[in-house]
Design an enzyme around this catalytic site. Sequence first.
Site, PDB file in Angstrom:
ATOM      1  N   GLU A  27     -14.605  -5.613   0.313  1.00 59.34           N
ATOM      2  CA  GLU A  27     -14.069  -5.763   1.667  1.00 59.34           C
ATOM      3  C   GLU A  27     -15.176  -6.075   2.668  1.00 59.34           C
ATOM      4  O   GLU A  27     -16.193  -5.378   2.729  1.00 59.34           O
ATOM      5  CB  GLU A  27     -13.351  -4.484   2.074  1.00 59.34           C
ATOM      6  CG  GLU A  27     -12.797  -4.501   3.489  1.00 59.34           C
ATOM      7  CD  GLU A  27     -12.041  -3.227   3.812  1.00 59.34           C
ATOM      8  OE1 GLU A  27     -10.997  -2.994   3.173  1.00 59.34           O
ATOM      9  OE2 GLU A  27     -12.518  -2.463   4.678  1.00 59.34           O
TER      10      GLU A  27
ATOM     11  N   GLU B  20       0.805  -1.216   0.000  1.00 59.47           N
ATOM     12  CA  GLU B  20       0.000   0.000   0.000  1.00 59.47           C
ATOM     13  C   GLU B  20       0.845   1.276   0.000  1.00 59.47           C
ATOM     14  O   GLU B  20       1.902   1.347   0.614  1.00 59.47           O
ATOM     15  CB  GLU B  20      -0.925   0.005   1.211  1.00 59.47           C
ATOM     16  CG  GLU B  20      -1.973   1.100   1.158  1.00 59.47           C
ATOM     17  CD  GLU B  20      -3.203   0.724   1.932  1.00 59.47           C
ATOM     18  OE1 GLU B  20      -4.019  -0.044   1.372  1.00 59.47           O
ATOM     19  OE2 GLU B  20      -3.359   1.166   3.088  1.00 59.47           O
TER      20      GLU B  20
ATOM     21  N   LYS C 121       0.455   5.332   0.861  1.00 58.89           N
ATOM     22  CA  LYS C 121      -0.260   6.458   1.460  1.00 58.89           C
ATOM     23  C   LYS C 121       0.757   7.273   2.243  1.00 58.89           C
ATOM     24  O   LYS C 121       1.824   6.777   2.610  1.00 58.89           O
ATOM     25  CB  LYS C 121      -1.399   5.990   2.374  1.00 58.89           C
ATOM     26  CG  LYS C 121      -0.967   5.063   3.502  1.00 58.89           C
ATOM     27  CD  LYS C 121      -2.169   4.488   4.219  1.00 58.89           C
ATOM     28  CE  LYS C 121      -1.744   3.445   5.257  1.00 58.89           C
ATOM     29  NZ  LYS C 121      -2.867   2.724   5.850  1.00 58.89           N
TER      30      LYS C 121
ATOM     31  N   GLU D 151      -6.635  -8.531   5.097  1.00 60.05           N
ATOM     32  CA  GLU D 151      -6.325  -7.110   5.203  1.00 60.05           C
ATOM     33  C   GLU D 151      -6.141  -6.689   6.665  1.00 60.05           C
ATOM     34  O   GLU D 151      -6.900  -7.121   7.532  1.00 60.05           O
ATOM     35  CB  GLU D 151      -7.467  -6.270   4.610  1.00 60.05           C
ATOM     36  CG  GLU D 151      -7.846  -6.625   3.187  1.00 60.05           C
ATOM     37  CD  GLU D 151      -9.056  -5.826   2.724  1.00 60.05           C
ATOM     38  OE1 GLU D 151      -9.308  -4.742   3.270  1.00 60.05           O
ATOM     39  OE2 GLU D 151      -9.756  -6.304   1.823  1.00 60.05           O
ATOM     40  N   SER D 152      -5.138  -5.842   6.904  1.00 57.42           N
ATOM     41  CA  SER D 152      -4.903  -5.160   8.183  1.00 57.42           C
ATOM     42  C   SER D 152      -4.256  -6.068   9.232  1.00 57.42           C
ATOM     43  O   SER D 152      -4.557  -7.256   9.330  1.00 57.42           O
ATOM     44  CB  SER D 152      -6.197  -4.576   8.763  1.00 57.42           C
ATOM     45  OG  SER D 152      -6.794  -3.667   7.882  1.00 57.42           O
TER      46      SER D 152
ATOM     47  N   LYS E   6      -8.043   2.541  -3.444  1.00 56.93           N
ATOM     48  CA  LYS E   6      -8.842   2.397  -2.233  1.00 56.93           C
ATOM     49  C   LYS E   6      -9.511   3.731  -1.909  1.00 56.93           C
ATOM     50  O   LYS E   6      -8.848   4.682  -1.504  1.00 56.93           O
ATOM     51  CB  LYS E   6      -7.963   1.958  -1.055  1.00 56.93           C
ATOM     52  CG  LYS E   6      -7.577   0.495  -1.067  1.00 56.93           C
ATOM     53  CD  LYS E   6      -6.766   0.113   0.162  1.00 56.93           C
ATOM     54  CE  LYS E   6      -7.563   0.246   1.439  1.00 56.93           C
ATOM     55  NZ  LYS E   6      -6.780  -0.227   2.623  1.00 56.93           N
TER      56      LYS E   6
ATOM     57  N   ASN F 233     -11.233  -8.138   6.368  1.00 59.61           N
ATOM     58  CA  ASN F 233     -10.483  -7.160   7.142  1.00 59.61           C
ATOM     59  C   ASN F 233     -10.449  -7.567   8.604  1.00 59.61           C
ATOM     60  O   ASN F 233     -11.471  -7.895   9.196  1.00 59.61           O
ATOM     61  CB  ASN F 233     -11.116  -5.770   6.990  1.00 59.61           C
ATOM     62  CG  ASN F 233     -10.155  -4.658   7.335  1.00 59.61           C
ATOM     63  OD1 ASN F 233      -9.468  -4.714   8.348  1.00 59.61           O
ATOM     64  ND2 ASN F 233     -10.089  -3.655   6.478  1.00 59.61           N
TER      65      ASN F 233
END
Length: 469
Positions: A162, A51, A53, A213-214, A113, A183
């Site tokens: 998601e 990712e 960001k 995810e996460s 996203k 997630n």
Amino acid sequence: MSFLAKIRPAKEAEVAALRARFADRPPRRPDDLPVRDFPAALRGGDRVIAEIKRRSPSHPAFRQPASPRTLARAYRRSGAAALSIVVDEAHFGTSLADVRPVKEAVDLPVLVKDFVIDEVQLLAAWEAGADCALLIVAMLDGPTLTRLVRFAADLGLHVLVECHDETEIEAAAAAGAGLIGVNNRDLVALTTDLAHGEALLPRVPSGAITVSESGLYRRADVVRMARAGADAFLIGHALLQSRDPGRKVAELAGRVAEDALRVKVCGLTSVADAVLAHEAGADLLGLIFVPSPRRVELATAREIRRALPDARLCGVVRDADPEELADLLGRVDLDLLQLHGDEGPDTCRRIAELTGRPLIKVLPADRATPELAARYDAVAAFLVDLPKDGDGSVTAADCRAAARALARAGHDVFLAGGLDPDNVAAAVRDARPFGVDVARGVEAAPGRKDPDRVRRFVAAARNLQELER
């Protein structure tokens, strides 16, 4: 109130603005940004979606100085299968304008996203060059989710749907989702629990590609979720909080062990020697840009990058002006910078912020103390070496002792100072460094490497660690 509820009014305003914009000018995707096959990139298992960001609401202190283009290249070089860009500039610092530079920099498919509530956001993502868009079930009712999945398919845009619980997984399947994300984050508390995702992954219908995810910070986390059924892993903060995001991708993707000894071969002055070191198994290739018998010409450095697009190149500089470093990085695609002069902590911070590259700070053995190292908070690793123009009073044994002390204090340390194929194993056994650095010890002549010595050096360093596992 959850973050999704808080952000919805802003997204409704964005939808209105996009509708007004596209009323005057219909969206058009540039011909030079064809849709890349996002699902195909994730097939085969154990695939990392890295990712991009600049900041994160769940980690207010986090700031990422590297440009999206720089991060994309680092991720691609280290084994990422795909990329993700969060396109909410107000909260994450990145936007749809970052998609094109990233796609021009690498050949990986890109997931956008956003917090999608309307078709017009998918049109904007498609126009910007996205290959896949995120749909969050928690923001959408069943009919809207189905409508958005079908609308994206008509555009030729892939979607990752998601989910946070079993009901949402059922909704994703009913909408026809072929890519389903599970997630591990609680959207209200913004905390993560891998056990939650571990229980949900088996609920994803067979045939769908599943993304965990996460909350994935170590290789063991990735392995754990793979065993539960995940095909791919969307990883953000673990990469972005690392001072060397590229290295972190390689670790999480299983390319290198997290405790593996890193080998850096420095002072490379020709394409042939760089290829030799890379093929021998060196993790980092050092290119010296300061006066030295091992200085590399700029044109040669560029040829080395073209010959080894997937190698990790470290540029060695000394007391350089940050603006000069920016110019160097514009000419040669370097992954790291090694600062070999008198750069203090403040200078290192400025260089890190300006260049977005991980920094290795050289400390002479007679000054390399844990107390000094603790002041360099912007540095990814240290390299302990013999002092420049030393009188011989500081020895290779002093380098080992200093490196050992820094390692015990929790720093990543490269050991240098008189290493060669015959003594590197003993030096590693003694100092327990993060990595080793060699230049003169594998040369046939200044600036020219000896193939046999390079191969023996890498093998000796690696074989010791393998024997001790």
